[in-house]
Each structure stands twice: as structure tokens, then as C-alpha cells.
Design a protein around this motif. Structure first.
Motif, mmCIF file in Angstrom:
data_model
loop_
_atom_site.group_PDB
_atom_site.id
_atom_site.type_symbol
_atom_site.label_atom_id
_atom_site.label_comp_id
_atom_site.label_asym_id
_atom_site.label_seq_id
_atom_site.Cartn_x
_atom_site.Cartn_y
_atom_site.Cartn_z
ATOM 1 N N PRO A 51 -23.006 -14.048 -31.832
ATOM 2 C CA PRO A 51 -23.841 -13.101 -31.076
ATOM 3 C C PRO A 51 -24.349 -13.745 -29.782
ATOM 4 C CG PRO A 51 -25.022 -13.959 -32.986
ATOM 5 C CD PRO A 51 -23.602 -14.422 -33.124
ATOM 6 N N PHE A 52 -24.414 -12.954 -28.754
ATOM 7 C CA PHE A 52 -24.859 -13.413 -27.445
ATOM 8 C C PHE A 52 -25.738 -12.329 -26.840
ATOM 9 C CE2 PHE A 52 -20.721 -11.459 -27.278
ATOM 10 C CZ PHE A 52 -20.849 -10.489 -26.295
ATOM 11 N N LYS A 53 -26.368 -12.657 -25.742
ATOM 12 C CA LYS A 53 -27.242 -11.694 -25.096
ATOM 13 C C LYS A 53 -26.423 -10.494 -24.610
ATOM 14 C CE LYS A 53 -30.853 -11.264 -21.577
ATOM 15 N NZ LYS A 53 -31.612 -11.965 -20.505
ATOM 16 N N GLY A 54 -26.768 -9.327 -25.087
ATOM 17 C CA GLY A 54 -26.030 -8.122 -24.730
ATOM 18 C C GLY A 54 -24.974 -7.720 -25.728
ATOM 19 N N SER A 55 -24.757 -8.524 -26.770
ATOM 20 C CA SER A 55 -23.729 -8.170 -27.756
ATOM 21 C C SER A 55 -24.083 -6.882 -28.495
ATOM 22 C CB SER A 55 -23.529 -9.313 -28.753
ATOM 23 O OG SER A 55 -24.752 -9.600 -29.442
#
Length: 280
Positions: A103-107
Motif C-alpha cells: 500500500p502507498f499513498k493514494g492506493s
């Protein structure tokens, strides 16, 4: 476990029988009609074989009509559906694995867009896709149909949900400790554990591309690039009553790859779903 009453079992069996008849009756009509010549197609006994069994001659006529263009259409369908489903499954698996395990920012927003894409009917996207391919100079080419076919929002959704539950973090951590990079961990560990979902994605994508009609209709003007579905449509519109047997027999032939794909992958599907269901 308490069994359902006999009346309920009979009712459920009857409903399932009627549903099966509803879905299988058109297939039976197609099979029976493919064994008749055009003069026998409109006889009163439409759901049973006539005294003249003409399947072999009908098949020869289909592959000989218009210099054998139907064989080209079948090959095009196999390339569109087989290649598109294979690449689409791989891309969906990679995207779903990344969303589930990295998971990443904006996922979350990206996954929401994927879910929203599931709600958009595919024919609505045909015109924008045509404008894009036309601007890129790819209209009326193989790539105009193939490139949109490798995108599967449903595949990304299913891969993400399945990877979140079926790929333990402990196994990925063990692979990293052994020196595997993220790409190798995905290729050697993730794909193996996600195999039931991948077979499902491949089958759904293969059937969707094989049955796709509107996108090739918009994109392709050259009949040498048509898939079987589009070619049979124009055959049906152009032929007179004496040549209906060509369209019907061609439709039967075009269904066979779907049956082969399902039966060939079904055992892998069942094996993957049952794997790990019982703990020793």
C-alpha cells in the motif's frame, strides 16, 4: 447437520433443472441446426436431427466460403482473446498484488477508481477508445482491439482481494530474507498462491474478449482483421436464406474454443480452490 425436507430438495432440484434447460436449449438448437442444410433449417422439428446429416459438408462450406476467410477470423479471435487474456491476467495480478501487499499513498483512491470502472459498461468506452487509437494512428489495426483487451478492472479487483487473503506476509518476509527482490517474490510466491484467482481472471477475460463485438465493429474496417463474432454478424446480414447454414455452423465452431478453454482449465481451478482447505 439437519437435512432439508424432501419437498424443499425436490423444489430446488426442479428449479435448477428448469434453469439448466433454459441455458442449454439454445446450445442444443445450435448443435442440431448445424447438422442440417439450408433447406432443412426451417422444418417443423427444429430441435431434432433431420434424415440428412450435413455437419461435415457444412463445416467444409464454412471454411471454403469467401476464400476461407472464416479461418482467418478464428485465428484473429484466438490472438485477441488468448493474448489479451494472458497479458490482462498478468497485469491484473501485478496490480492487485501491489495494491494488496504494497500500500502507498493514494492506493485506496486508485482501488476506488478500479471499482468505479467495474460499473461502466464496456460499449460506452468504445468511442473514446476509438478517438484515442485514431489519434495515435492505430485505428483499423490489430492493436486497436488488442491493447484495450489487456485492461481488466474486474481482474485487478479480484486479484487484489484474493492476494490480501491468500498471500501471507510471513511467506513474503521469508522470501525477502532469502534474498528475493519484490519482483521475484511476486513471480515465485505471489503468482503461485494466487493461481485460483488467476485462472478465474483468465477465463472471464478470455470469454469477454472472444464475445466482444462492439469494439471491433468500431475499430476495424478491414475484414481481414475481424474476429469471428464480427464476421458472423456480417455473414448473417449479407447472406440469403440459402446460406443460413454457414452462419449457424460458424457459430457452433466459434463456441468450441470457449468450451475447450473452460474444460482445460477447470481442473486447475478446482485443484487450486481445494488446496489448503484441509489442515493436517
Amino acid at each position: 447437520m439437519k437435512r432439508a425436507p424432501l419437498s424443499h430438495q425436490l423444489l430446488a432440484t426442479s428449479v435448477m433443472f428448469l434453469v439448466s434447460v433454459y441455458f442449454l436449449l439454445p446450445v442444443w438448437w445450435l448443435l442440431v441446426s448445424s447438422t442440417k442444410n439450408s433447406s432443412r433449417l426451417l422444418d417443423s422439428n427444429a430441435f431434432w436431427f433431420s434424415d440428412q446429416f450435413s455437419l461435415s459438408s457444412n463445416v467444409r462450406d464454412v471454411f471454403a466460403w469467401q476464400d476461407g476467410v472464416f479461418a482467418r477470423w478464428l485465428l484473429n479471435s484466438l490472438l485477441y482473446a488468448g493474448g489479451g487474456a494472458l497479458l490482462g491476467t498478468l497485469f491484473a495480478a501485478a496490480a492487485g498484488f501491489a495494491l494488496a501487499k504494497h500500500p502507498f499513498k493514494g492506493s485506496g483512491a486508485i482501488f476506488s477508481l478500479v471499482i468505479a470502472a467495474l460499473l461502466i459498461p464496456a460499449p460506452l468506452l468504445a468511442l473514446p477508445q476509438y478517438l484515442l487509437t485514431s489519434a495515435a494512428g492505430l485505428d483499423n489495426t490489430f492493436w486497436a482491439v488488442f491493447i484495450p483487451s489487456v485492461v481488466s478492472p474486474f481482474g485487478v479487483y479480484l486479484a487484489k482481494m484474493y492476494a490480501a487473503d491468500s498471500v501471507p506476509e510471513e511467506i513474503l518476509d521469508a522470501a525477502r530474507v532469502d534474498g528475493s527482490g519484490e519482483l521475484r517474490a511476486f513471480w515465485a510466491v505471489g503468482l503461485r498462491l494466487m493461481s485460483p484467482a488467476l485462472v478465474t481472471i483468465f477465463l472471464f477475460q478470455f470469454v469477454a474478449i472472444w464475445n466482444n463485438f462492439f469494439l471491433p465493429l468500431v475499430m476495424l474496417a478491414d475484414n481481414e482483421l475481424w474476429p469471428a463474432t464480427l464476421g458472423l454478424f456480417f455473414w448473417n446480414n449479407a447472406q440469403n436464406q440459402t446460406n443460413y447454414h454457414l452462419t449457424i455452423t460458424g457459430s457452433l465452431i466459434s463456441v468450441l474454443p470457449l468450451i475447450v478453454a473452460f474444460l482445460g482449465l477447470n481442473r486447475y481451478w478446482r485443484a487450486g480452490l481445494a488446496e489448503g482447505a484441509v489442515k493436517v
